[in-house]
Design an enzyme around this catalytic site. Sequence first.
Site, short mmCIF file in Angstrom:
data_model
loop_
_atom_site.label_atom_id
_atom_site.label_comp_id
_atom_site.label_asym_id
_atom_site.label_seq_id
_atom_site.Cartn_x
_atom_site.Cartn_y
_atom_site.Cartn_z
N ASP A 219 56.25 -36.78 -35.49
CA ASP A 219 56.88 -35.72 -34.78
C ASP A 219 55.19 -34.83 -34.02
O ASP A 219 54.31 -34.76 -34.31
CB ASP A 219 57.19 -34.51 -35.83
CG ASP A 219 57.64 -33.30 -35.81
OD1 ASP A 219 59.08 -33.08 -35.14
OD2 ASP A 219 57.04 -31.61 -35.98
N GLU A 279 57.22 -38.72 -30.93
CA GLU A 279 57.83 -37.50 -30.03
C GLU A 279 56.80 -37.17 -29.14
O GLU A 279 56.20 -36.19 -28.83
CB GLU A 279 58.38 -36.66 -31.26
CG GLU A 279 59.59 -35.40 -29.94
CD GLU A 279 59.09 -33.79 -30.51
OE1 GLU A 279 60.32 -33.29 -30.30
OE2 GLU A 279 58.37 -33.65 -31.76
C1 GLC Z 1 59.90 -31.48 -33.43
C2 GLC Z 1 61.28 -31.68 -33.98
C3 GLC Z 1 61.56 -30.39 -33.38
C4 GLC Z 1 60.94 -29.67 -34.84
C5 GLC Z 1 59.55 -29.82 -34.16
C6 GLC Z 1 58.52 -28.75 -35.31
O1 GLC Z 1 60.22 -31.12 -32.18
O2 GLC Z 1 62.16 -32.60 -33.27
O3 GLC Z 1 62.63 -29.95 -34.70
O4 GLC Z 1 61.15 -28.16 -34.55
O5 GLC Z 1 59.04 -30.63 -34.38
O6 GLC Z 1 58.43 -29.31 -36.07
#
Ligand code: GLC
Length: 555
Positions: A219, A279
């Site tokens: 993440d 991500e």
């Molecule tokens: C990433 C996740 C998102 C979350 C953010 C903070 O972007 O995909 O859903 O709010 O991280 O952890």
Amino acid sequence: MNRTPRAALFAFLCLALGAASPVEWWRHAVFYEIYPRSFQDTKGDGVGDLNGITARLDYLRDLGVDAVWLTPIFPSPQVDFGYDVSDYRAIDPRFGTLADFDRLVAEGRRRGIRVVLDLVLNHTSDQHPWFKDSRSSRSAARRDWYVWRDGKGAAPPCNWVSLFGGPAWTLDRTTGQYYYHFFYGSQPDLNWRNPAVRDEMLDVTRWWYKRGVAGFRLDALDTVFEDPDLKDNPLLPGRNAFGDPNMLNVHNYKLEEGRGLMRALRREADPFGAVLIGETYTDSTEELRSYYGNGRDQLQMPTGHMLAMAEKLSAPDFRKRIAATEATGFWPVLVLGNHDLARPASRYGDKVHDDAIAKALGTLLLTLRGTPILYYGDELGMINTDPARREDVMDPMGRAGWPTAKRRDGERTPMQWDATAAAGFTTGRPWLPVPASARSHNVATERRDPGSVLNWHRAVLALRRSRKALQDGAYRPLAQDDPHVLAYLRVVDEETILVAVNLSDKERRLDLGLSGSAQVLLATGSVPAHGLPPALGPYSALVATLGRPGPALVD
Ligand code: GLC
């Protein structure tokens, strides 16, 4: 390094088996993202749980899924619905127990479905014992686990703003210093320059690998490091949806130091044959390439999101995005929807052809070169259902951005299993309302309809599994000047597959300049018994073999 004998044996076997080693299982896998709160509730509290996922594994197996990525299931105050973790080595009781998790992994394994977890590296919850200790005094044992700084007079240490609105700094009265949070105030950033933080998180990954986890989605990887000198970010004109000044996040986003972290995570993953999904939003080939490192030392699956970032359905734009992804020279990852993006059927839909558009998009996702990650419900053509009133908004981003940015509740509504009032998701009151579209778009109803979005996805997935060209074949774009029809070949030595998708709302001539025989294997519209049709209807898609005709594989 504290490896288990089993992991060491696995690593040895992988090396011994060389190129065909099972380490690359993820290349041929179809991933499916599950938002556990919304998939299947078995307790009647309106929130999905792990036993619910286990109960639906047969559905996933029949669909053709090889691995599930679960968004965070760790204990959490759920301010950001799990992306605020308060214990990395346990399961949130809302979702179940560690025993439930072990059962999910074991039942998944029996069906050939691996389980990938979501690792929140950048920050924890402010309720995590580490942060509670850190904020307790300037000399606390874990003070340096987070990013604490003095303000500049009455102002925060620098001008950085939170992605969820407002300054990225919160003044903590107890110690009179500010802590940094790229996201919500209750998600304090960990200090990744502290080796103790890094060691602890690497150990967390080993702990889960030993429990049978097949990898992690990492993440917010891009926000993990920030400039220790806290230089102000350069300002851009205007303000964002939260009313904050626009700025270029050059000092707190995508810092070079992230590479060292990726390499460290990869060193832990490899002995377990685990996959790392990043991500990693980017629109640039060069940047996307950099996440792969040398192809063996960083991420196997940086998501890039190049396709998902397309603003509208346009064959030339999609062609460009596919080319940009291909140009990294590495194995692409294909994403159209996730829990942070509006549903593709809504993002690109026109409210008239939404089902056809969902099928057209599914065709691309599942036949382009690379590993697809399908977001739960996209295989049904689920659409976004945004909250109507501010008091109904659950997403912290949606509350801060109301009404201009309603944000993410709309794509997180309950999975639509059947046509009953709560769509078969719960016997209680669902945490987010079940969309009205669940009456027509649900697993039970769509299963019975040969023309449904679900059955189209099932057919394409079955075809993908049976055709080497769709798994390994090179990508060869066709008719590159066609403004409406996106067409390409997938080619391996022994077979060539053609995919053609009309990304417009009118019938378009199919003019691909191909010679030789063709046999349609799958089509959303009617096709002749032999050869290709002269035209494709609005948003129609077809998949065909070229050259030596093969038998139609799917009914
Ligand atoms: C990433 C996740 C998102 C979350 C953010 C903070 O972007 O995909 O859903 O709010 O991280 O952890």
